[in-house]
Design a protein around this motif. Structure first.
Motif, PDB file in Angstrom:
ATOM      1  N   THR A 143       0.873  -1.313  -0.037  1.00 18.89           N
ATOM      2  CA  THR A 143      -0.198  -0.031  -0.098  1.00 18.89           C
ATOM      3  C   THR A 143       0.780   1.423   0.150  1.00 18.89           C
ATOM      4  OG1 THR A 143      -1.801  -1.097   1.182  1.00 18.89           O
ATOM      5  CG2 THR A 143      -1.704   1.542   1.381  1.00 18.89           C
ATOM      6  N   LEU A 144       0.414   2.229  -0.805  1.00 14.15           N
ATOM      7  CA  LEU A 144       1.233   3.518  -0.793  1.00 14.15           C
ATOM      8  C   LEU A 144       0.465   4.331  -0.306  1.00 14.15           C
ATOM      9  CD1 LEU A 144       3.273   5.504  -2.286  1.00 14.15           C
ATOM     10  CD2 LEU A 144       1.294   5.970  -3.837  1.00 14.15           C
ATOM     11  N   VAL A 145       1.082   5.061   1.094  1.00 14.56           N
ATOM     12  CA  VAL A 145       0.657   5.973   1.872  1.00 14.56           C
ATOM     13  C   VAL A 145       1.328   7.223   1.952  1.00 14.56           C
ATOM     14  CG1 VAL A 145       0.690   6.478   4.284  1.00 14.56           C
ATOM     15  CG2 VAL A 145       0.316   4.189   3.820  1.00 14.56           C
ATOM     16  N   ILE A 146       0.692   8.109   1.808  1.00 14.52           N
ATOM     17  CA  ILE A 146       1.006   9.803   1.301  1.00 14.52           C
ATOM     18  C   ILE A 146       0.627  10.337   2.539  1.00 14.52           C
ATOM     19  CG2 ILE A 146       1.195  11.692  -0.047  1.00 14.52           C
ATOM     20  CD1 ILE A 146       0.023   9.390  -2.289  1.00 14.52           C
ATOM     21  N   VAL A 147       1.529  11.196   3.145  1.00 18.04           N
ATOM     22  CA  VAL A 147       1.421  12.163   4.355  1.00 18.04           C
ATOM     23  C   VAL A 147       1.404  13.639   3.914  1.00 18.04           C
ATOM     24  CG1 VAL A 147       1.367  12.610   6.805  1.00 18.04           C
ATOM     25  CG2 VAL A 147       1.170  10.378   6.036  1.00 18.04           C
ATOM     26  N   GLU A 148       0.533  14.569   3.913  1.00 19.82           N
ATOM     27  CA  GLU A 148       0.831  15.876   3.825  1.00 19.82           C
ATOM     28  C   GLU A 148       1.250  16.501   4.999  1.00 19.82           C
ATOM     29  OE1 GLU A 148      -1.343  19.867   2.093  1.00 19.82           O
ATOM     30  OE2 GLU A 148      -2.177  17.994   1.579  1.00 19.82           O
ATOM     31  N   HIS A 149       2.316  17.398   5.127  1.00 25.23           N
ATOM     32  CA  HIS A 149       2.606  17.922   6.304  1.00 25.23           C
ATOM     33  C   HIS A 149       3.479  19.255   5.886  1.00 25.23           C
ATOM     34  CE1 HIS A 149       6.876  16.361   5.521  1.00 25.23           C
ATOM     35  NE2 HIS A 149       6.321  15.357   5.097  1.00 25.23           N
ATOM     36  N   ASN A 150       3.919  20.033   7.135  1.00 24.18           N
ATOM     37  CA  ASN A 150       4.689  21.084   6.744  1.00 24.18           C
ATOM     38  C   ASN A 150       6.194  20.902   6.749  1.00 24.18           C
ATOM     39  OD1 ASN A 150       5.086  21.163   9.523  1.00 24.18           O
ATOM     40  ND2 ASN A 150       3.716  22.701   9.901  1.00 24.18           N
ATOM     41  N   ALA A 151       6.965  21.681   6.707  1.00 25.69           N
ATOM     42  CA  ALA A 151       8.457  21.253   6.575  1.00 25.69           C
ATOM     43  C   ALA A 151       9.046  20.977   7.820  1.00 25.69           C
ATOM     44  CB  ALA A 151       9.295  22.680   6.234  1.00 25.69           C
ATOM     45  N   SER A 152       8.294  21.406   9.089  1.00 26.13           N
ATOM     46  CA  SER A 152       9.001  21.136  10.095  1.00 26.13           C
ATOM     47  C   SER A 152       8.787  19.640  10.724  1.00 26.13           C
ATOM     48  CB  SER A 152       8.269  21.921  11.443  1.00 26.13           C
ATOM     49  OG  SER A 152       6.781  21.643  11.700  1.00 26.13           O
ATOM     50  N   HIS A 153       8.160  18.802   9.882  1.00 24.25           N
ATOM     51  CA  HIS A 153       8.318  17.479  10.188  1.00 24.25           C
ATOM     52  C   HIS A 153       9.099  16.555   9.516  1.00 24.25           C
ATOM     53  CE1 HIS A 153       4.230  18.747  12.144  1.00 24.25           C
ATOM     54  NE2 HIS A 153       4.373  17.422  12.832  1.00 24.25           N
ATOM     55  N   ASP A 154       9.518  15.660   9.722  1.00 25.02           N
ATOM     56  CA  ASP A 154      10.698  14.605   9.151  1.00 25.02           C
ATOM     57  C   ASP A 154      10.304  13.346   9.397  1.00 25.02           C
ATOM     58  OD1 ASP A 154      12.561  13.391   7.841  1.00 25.02           O
ATOM     59  OD2 ASP A 154      14.155  14.091   9.296  1.00 25.02           O
ATOM     60  N   PHE A 155       9.908  12.484   8.654  1.00 27.06           N
ATOM     61  CA  PHE A 155       9.355  11.146   8.748  1.00 27.06           C
ATOM     62  C   PHE A 155      10.115  10.163   8.156  1.00 27.06           C
ATOM     63  CE2 PHE A 155       5.189  13.715   8.703  1.00 27.06           C
ATOM     64  CZ  PHE A 155       5.132  13.415  10.138  1.00 27.06           C
ATOM     65  N   SER A 156      11.559  10.613   7.825  1.00 25.52           N
ATOM     66  CA  SER A 156      12.488   9.731   6.886  1.00 25.52           C
ATOM     67  C   SER A 156      12.925   8.356   7.662  1.00 25.52           C
ATOM     68  CB  SER A 156      13.419  10.504   6.494  1.00 25.52           C
ATOM     69  OG  SER A 156      14.231  11.116   7.722  1.00 25.52           O
ATOM     70  N   ASP A 157      12.710   8.241   9.215  1.00 20.77           N
ATOM     71  CA  ASP A 157      13.072   7.514   9.958  1.00 20.77           C
ATOM     72  C   ASP A 157      12.200   6.280  10.216  1.00 20.77           C
ATOM     73  OD1 ASP A 157      11.616   9.058  11.383  1.00 20.77           O
ATOM     74  OD2 ASP A 157      12.891   8.585  13.571  1.00 20.77           O
ATOM     75  N   ILE A 158      10.940   6.439   9.469  1.00 15.00           N
ATOM     76  CA  ILE A 158       9.848   5.450   9.546  1.00 15.00           C
ATOM     77  C   ILE A 158      10.084   4.372   8.684  1.00 15.00           C
ATOM     78  CG2 ILE A 158       7.255   5.094   9.564  1.00 15.00           C
ATOM     79  CD1 ILE A 158       7.056   8.003  10.666  1.00 15.00           C
ATOM     80  N   PRO A 159       9.836   3.270   9.058  1.00 20.49           N
ATOM     81  CA  PRO A 159      10.161   2.337   8.144  1.00 20.49           C
ATOM     82  C   PRO A 159       9.086   2.186   7.011  1.00 20.49           C
ATOM     83  CG  PRO A 159      10.256   1.239  10.170  1.00 20.49           C
ATOM     84  CD  PRO A 159       9.837   2.787  10.518  1.00 20.49           C
TER      85      PRO A 159
END
Length: 178
Positions: A143-159
């Protein structure tokens, strides 16, 4: 609200003045859908739109050939607007679930090919949302998951994180459920 392309492209709908949602900009939405269409991610797919707001993302998916779209929105004004657009278009591809996103994720009705989430940037549980989606029964492997957010969030460490794209002040993080 404007549907950009597809079978309902260029259709406009007057958004109620008392709406509390922050709609995704046309510029960001157009770029998001260019990415998805170039990856052949829309046609015939089942889509879940969390924190649907005006329904602009939901209707863009419907317009571009998604098989079915489930929009989850709790606010009465936004929910009524989504239903009014559905009535005007006469399209049954979209199903509205009026209620809490977290309750919906705890007991989803099915799984989806694509899940999009645009929570309020100030939501107290904002940082949990990508992981909650990826761990829910709404997402199956692939499944492709897309989350919209502002620049202050970084989710790059989530598997499952694949990439982040920025369009002005709007950021999209893309994940694929392993």
């Amino acid at each position: 609200m404007r549907i950009i392309r597809g079978k309902y492209g260029r259709r406009r709908f007057d958004v109620p003045k008392n709406i509390t949602a922050r709609p995704t900009t046309d510029f960001a939405r157009e770029n998001l859908f260019n990415i998805l269409e170039n990856q052949d991610e829309i046609e015939g797919k089942s889509v879940l739109d969390l924190f649907a707001g005006t329904g602009a993302i939901s209707w863009e998916f419907v317009s571009r050939g998604a098989r079915s779209v489930t929009a989850v929105e709790e606010a009465p004004v936004q929910s009524r607007f989504i239903l009014s657009v559905k009535e005007k278009l006469g399209d049954d591809s979209l199903e509205l679930f009026r209620g809490d996103v977290f309750r919906f994720l705890a007991r989803p009705r099915r799984d989806y090919d694509i899940i999009f989430a645009d929570p309020p940037y100030t939501h107290p549980r904002f940082a949990e949302i990508p992981s909650l989606i990826l761990e829910s029964q709404a997402a199956r492997p692939g499944t492709l998951v897309i989350v919209e957010h502002n620049a202050s969030h970084d989710f790059s460490d989530i598997p499952g994180f694949e990439q982040k794209r920025a369009y002005g002040s709007v950021n999209f993080s893309f994940f694929r459920k392993p």
